[in-house]
Write a protein that holds these residues in place. Sequence first.
Motif, PDB file in Angstrom:
ATOM      1  N   ASN A  25       0.829  -1.207   0.000  1.00  0.00           N
ATOM      2  CA  ASN A  25       0.000   0.000   0.000  1.00  0.00           C
ATOM      3  C   ASN A  25       0.861   1.254   0.000  1.00  0.00           C
ATOM      4  OD1 ASN A  25      -1.658  -2.079   2.024  1.00  0.00           O
ATOM      5  ND2 ASN A  25      -2.944  -1.083   0.499  1.00  0.00           N
ATOM      6  N   SER A  26       1.880   1.268   0.860  1.00  0.00           N
ATOM      7  CA  SER A  26       2.758   2.434   0.941  1.00  0.00           C
ATOM      8  C   SER A  26       3.531   2.629  -0.355  1.00  0.00           C
ATOM      9  CB  SER A  26       3.734   2.275   2.113  1.00  0.00           C
ATOM     10  OG  SER A  26       3.031   2.212   3.345  1.00  0.00           O
ATOM     11  N   LYS A  27       3.974   1.525  -0.961  1.00  0.00           N
ATOM     12  CA  LYS A  27       4.721   1.623  -2.203  1.00  0.00           C
ATOM     13  C   LYS A  27       3.861   2.223  -3.312  1.00  0.00           C
ATOM     14  CE  LYS A  27       7.809  -0.974  -5.238  1.00  0.00           C
ATOM     15  NZ  LYS A  27       8.521  -2.258  -5.453  1.00  0.00           N
ATOM     16  N   VAL A  28       2.589   1.819  -3.366  1.00  0.00           N
ATOM     17  CA  VAL A  28       1.667   2.375  -4.365  1.00  0.00           C
ATOM     18  C   VAL A  28       1.507   3.877  -4.163  1.00  0.00           C
ATOM     19  CG1 VAL A  28      -0.743   2.417  -5.144  1.00  0.00           C
ATOM     20  CG2 VAL A  28       0.407   0.230  -4.768  1.00  0.00           C
ATOM     21  N   LEU A  29       1.364   4.304  -2.904  1.00  0.00           N
ATOM     22  CA  LEU A  29       1.202   5.735  -2.611  1.00  0.00           C
ATOM     23  C   LEU A  29       2.465   6.517  -2.957  1.00  0.00           C
ATOM     24  CD1 LEU A  29      -0.689   5.466   0.793  1.00  0.00           C
ATOM     25  CD2 LEU A  29      -1.620   6.300  -1.366  1.00  0.00           C
ATOM     26  N   ILE A  30       3.628   5.941  -2.677  1.00  0.00           N
ATOM     27  CA  ILE A  30       4.890   6.607  -3.020  1.00  0.00           C
ATOM     28  C   ILE A  30       5.021   6.761  -4.532  1.00  0.00           C
ATOM     29  CG2 ILE A  30       7.403   6.338  -3.019  1.00  0.00           C
ATOM     30  CD1 ILE A  30       7.129   5.106  -0.217  1.00  0.00           C
ATOM     31  N   LEU A  31       4.605   5.725  -5.267  1.00  0.00           N
ATOM     32  CA  LEU A  31       4.651   5.793  -6.731  1.00  0.00           C
ATOM     33  C   LEU A  31       3.709   6.860  -7.279  1.00  0.00           C
ATOM     34  CD1 LEU A  31       4.808   1.992  -7.639  1.00  0.00           C
ATOM     35  CD2 LEU A  31       6.657   3.675  -7.832  1.00  0.00           C
ATOM     36  N   HIS A  32       2.688   7.223  -6.486  1.00  0.00           N
ATOM     37  CA  HIS A  32       1.753   8.266  -6.894  1.00  0.00           C
ATOM     38  C   HIS A  32       2.132   9.643  -6.349  1.00  0.00           C
ATOM     39  CE1 HIS A  32      -0.785   4.941  -8.220  1.00  0.00           C
ATOM     40  NE2 HIS A  32      -1.553   5.819  -8.838  1.00  0.00           N
ATOM     41  N   GLY A  33       3.335   9.759  -5.771  1.00  0.00           N
ATOM     42  CA  GLY A  33       3.850  11.086  -5.426  1.00  0.00           C
ATOM     43  C   GLY A  33       3.851  11.469  -3.964  1.00  0.00           C
ATOM     44  N   MET A  34       3.384  10.599  -3.050  1.00  0.00           N
ATOM     45  CA  MET A  34       3.402  10.936  -1.633  1.00  0.00           C
ATOM     46  C   MET A  34       4.740  10.542  -1.017  1.00  0.00           C
ATOM     47  SD  MET A  34      -0.395  10.101  -0.093  1.00  0.00           S
ATOM     48  CE  MET A  34      -0.050  11.132   1.353  1.00  0.00           C
ATOM     49  N   THR A  35       5.184  11.322  -0.035  1.00  0.00           N
ATOM     50  CA  THR A  35       6.401  10.975   0.695  1.00  0.00           C
ATOM     51  C   THR A  35       6.031  10.078   1.877  1.00  0.00           C
ATOM     52  OG1 THR A  35       6.272  12.862   2.208  1.00  0.00           O
ATOM     53  CG2 THR A  35       7.394  13.207   0.090  1.00  0.00           C
ATOM     54  N   TRP A 204       5.587  19.708   3.537  1.00  0.00           N
ATOM     55  CA  TRP A 204       4.534  18.993   2.815  1.00  0.00           C
ATOM     56  C   TRP A 204       4.503  19.441   1.354  1.00  0.00           C
ATOM     57  CZ3 TRP A 204       0.816  15.546   4.972  1.00  0.00           C
ATOM     58  CH2 TRP A 204      -0.172  15.129   4.063  1.00  0.00           C
ATOM     59  N   GLN A 205       4.449  18.481   0.431  1.00  0.00           N
ATOM     60  CA  GLN A 205       4.470  18.804  -0.994  1.00  0.00           C
ATOM     61  C   GLN A 205       3.281  18.230  -1.761  1.00  0.00           C
ATOM     62  OE1 GLN A 205       8.257  17.335  -2.397  1.00  0.00           O
ATOM     63  NE2 GLN A 205       9.410  19.033  -1.505  1.00  0.00           N
ATOM     64  N   PHE A 206       2.676  17.177  -1.265  1.00  0.00           N
ATOM     65  CA  PHE A 206       1.614  16.503  -2.014  1.00  0.00           C
ATOM     66  C   PHE A 206       0.382  17.404  -2.112  1.00  0.00           C
ATOM     67  CE2 PHE A 206      -1.853  13.374  -2.544  1.00  0.00           C
ATOM     68  CZ  PHE A 206      -1.374  12.707  -3.674  1.00  0.00           C
ATOM     69  N   PRO A 207      -0.163  17.631  -3.324  1.00  0.00           N
ATOM     70  CA  PRO A 207      -1.324  18.510  -3.474  1.00  0.00           C
ATOM     71  C   PRO A 207      -2.585  17.895  -2.872  1.00  0.00           C
ATOM     72  CG  PRO A 207      -0.825  17.412  -5.546  1.00  0.00           C
ATOM     73  CD  PRO A 207       0.303  17.082  -4.604  1.00  0.00           C
ATOM     74  N   LEU A 208      -3.414  18.714  -2.231  1.00  0.00           N
ATOM     75  CA  LEU A 208      -4.635  18.221  -1.600  1.00  0.00           C
ATOM     76  C   LEU A 208      -5.600  17.617  -2.618  1.00  0.00           C
ATOM     77  CD1 LEU A 208      -5.321  21.058   1.007  1.00  0.00           C
ATOM     78  CD2 LEU A 208      -4.186  18.855   1.356  1.00  0.00           C
ATOM     79  N   SER A 209      -5.542  18.113  -3.847  1.00  0.00           N
ATOM     80  CA  SER A 209      -6.426  17.576  -4.893  1.00  0.00           C
ATOM     81  C   SER A 209      -6.113  16.108  -5.191  1.00  0.00           C
ATOM     82  CB  SER A 209      -6.282  18.400  -6.178  1.00  0.00           C
ATOM     83  OG  SER A 209      -4.939  18.378  -6.649  1.00  0.00           O
ATOM     84  N   GLY A 210      -4.891  15.674  -4.861  1.00  0.00           N
ATOM     85  CA  GLY A 210      -4.504  14.298  -5.111  1.00  0.00           C
ATOM     86  C   GLY A 210      -5.291  13.292  -4.285  1.00  0.00           C
ATOM     87  N   PHE A 211      -5.847  13.750  -3.142  1.00  0.00           N
ATOM     88  CA  PHE A 211      -6.624  12.846  -2.300  1.00  0.00           C
ATOM     89  C   PHE A 211      -7.940  12.419  -2.945  1.00  0.00           C
ATOM     90  CE2 PHE A 211      -4.180  15.162   1.120  1.00  0.00           C
ATOM     91  CZ  PHE A 211      -3.334  14.094   1.389  1.00  0.00           C
ATOM     92  N   LEU A 212      -8.343  13.105  -4.005  1.00  0.00           N
ATOM     93  CA  LEU A 212      -9.567  12.744  -4.715  1.00  0.00           C
ATOM     94  C   LEU A 212      -9.343  11.554  -5.652  1.00  0.00           C
ATOM     95  CD1 LEU A 212     -10.876  16.329  -5.611  1.00  0.00           C
ATOM     96  CD2 LEU A 212     -11.565  14.871  -3.699  1.00  0.00           C
ATOM     97  N   HIS A 213      -8.087  11.212  -5.900  1.00  0.00           N
ATOM     98  CA  HIS A 213      -7.777  10.068  -6.762  1.00  0.00           C
ATOM     99  C   HIS A 213      -8.180   8.783  -6.045  1.00  0.00           C
ATOM    100  CE1 HIS A 213      -5.595   7.251  -9.277  1.00  0.00           C
ATOM    101  NE2 HIS A 213      -5.273   8.245 -10.109  1.00  0.00           N
ATOM    102  N   PRO A 214      -8.982   7.922  -6.664  1.00  0.00           N
ATOM    103  CA  PRO A 214      -9.464   6.700  -5.998  1.00  0.00           C
ATOM    104  C   PRO A 214      -8.358   5.821  -5.433  1.00  0.00           C
ATOM    105  CG  PRO A 214     -10.646   7.053  -8.056  1.00  0.00           C
ATOM    106  CD  PRO A 214      -9.537   8.063  -8.026  1.00  0.00           C
ATOM    107  N   VAL A 215      -7.246   5.681  -6.145  1.00  0.00           N
ATOM    108  CA  VAL A 215      -6.147   4.841  -5.659  1.00  0.00           C
ATOM    109  C   VAL A 215      -5.538   5.428  -4.396  1.00  0.00           C
ATOM    110  CG1 VAL A 215      -3.857   3.934  -6.199  1.00  0.00           C
ATOM    111  CG2 VAL A 215      -5.635   3.930  -7.950  1.00  0.00           C
ATOM    112  N   ILE A 216      -5.333   6.745  -4.394  1.00  0.00           N
ATOM    113  CA  ILE A 216      -4.777   7.425  -3.218  1.00  0.00           C
ATOM    114  C   ILE A 216      -5.731   7.290  -2.036  1.00  0.00           C
ATOM    115  CG2 ILE A 216      -4.036   9.629  -2.254  1.00  0.00           C
ATOM    116  CD1 ILE A 216      -2.114   8.636  -4.311  1.00  0.00           C
ATOM    117  N   ALA A 217      -6.983   7.642  -2.247  1.00  0.00           N
ATOM    118  CA  ALA A 217      -7.976   7.605  -1.171  1.00  0.00           C
ATOM    119  C   ALA A 217      -8.153   6.194  -0.626  1.00  0.00           C
ATOM    120  CB  ALA A 217      -9.307   8.164  -1.675  1.00  0.00           C
TER     121      ALA A 217
END
Length: 290
Positions: A25-35, A204-217
Amino acid sequence: MKHKNFLYHLIACLVVFVWGGTFVNSKVLILHGMTPEEIFMVRFLIAYIAIWTVSPHRLWADNWHDEGRMLLLGITGGSLYFVSENWAVSISYVNNVSFIVCTAPLITTLLAIAFLKDVKATPSLILGSLLALAGVAIVIFNGHFVLKLNPVGDLLALNAAFCWAIYSLLMKNVTGRYGAVFITRKVFFYGLVTMIPFFAVHPWQFPLSGFLHPVIAGNLIFLGFIASFLCFFLWSWVNKKIGALKASNYIYLNPITTVVVSAIVLSEPMTTLAFIGSAMILAGVYLANK
């Protein structure tokens, strides 16, 4: 009584199996730009909000000494543990980090024998721990027994293992006097509070709009609600029922889930050595907790 005891051990297994899958799960989130720091902050915030709805009233421990223990639980089982582990992965080899972090149960046992009078080393405990540790090594290295050392990364991974060992022994001290929900909520709170200074170094660098992405959420909700809120509560409860040493030995099961989930989600192959190592881990955990 035997049925209840079996239930406690079964829950410990299930919790660790869930934690073993969170690497993916963490690896998927990192690949999508989260630290790693951002992932930790969001998952613990979700968990804290969830547990606050269950236990909103009592704020403090019985005394400041115990409150200090809760702070240490939040650091060793939360912020410092996750930061050490994730930073180690970012600058060292994942195989090295995974193997070193999985030595936490062995370190827990050694610290308990050294500092707790009521803990004695038994042949089955020692043999089971070593067998499980060997199984972890086989699963993690997966046939590639070439250890490439990175001193800084490996020291950070070792620090994470020590953090979890200290967390386990601190849990042994407080579970007899406080409920699992209260302890878990304090761990989340102090984990969040002590994580804030890290963002002064890495904003913090990850944009708040990114949380709307189904994979991220979806991954964050799983990490926050299932892997943190539910699993940390169950882990505190299991520690109270079967003890810190027996519970900590189930951490050896982590690589089994990691290998299986990685094969399913990330298409990483399962090898014969992975199956052999998994069997050794299961046998070692059985012996250690027998």
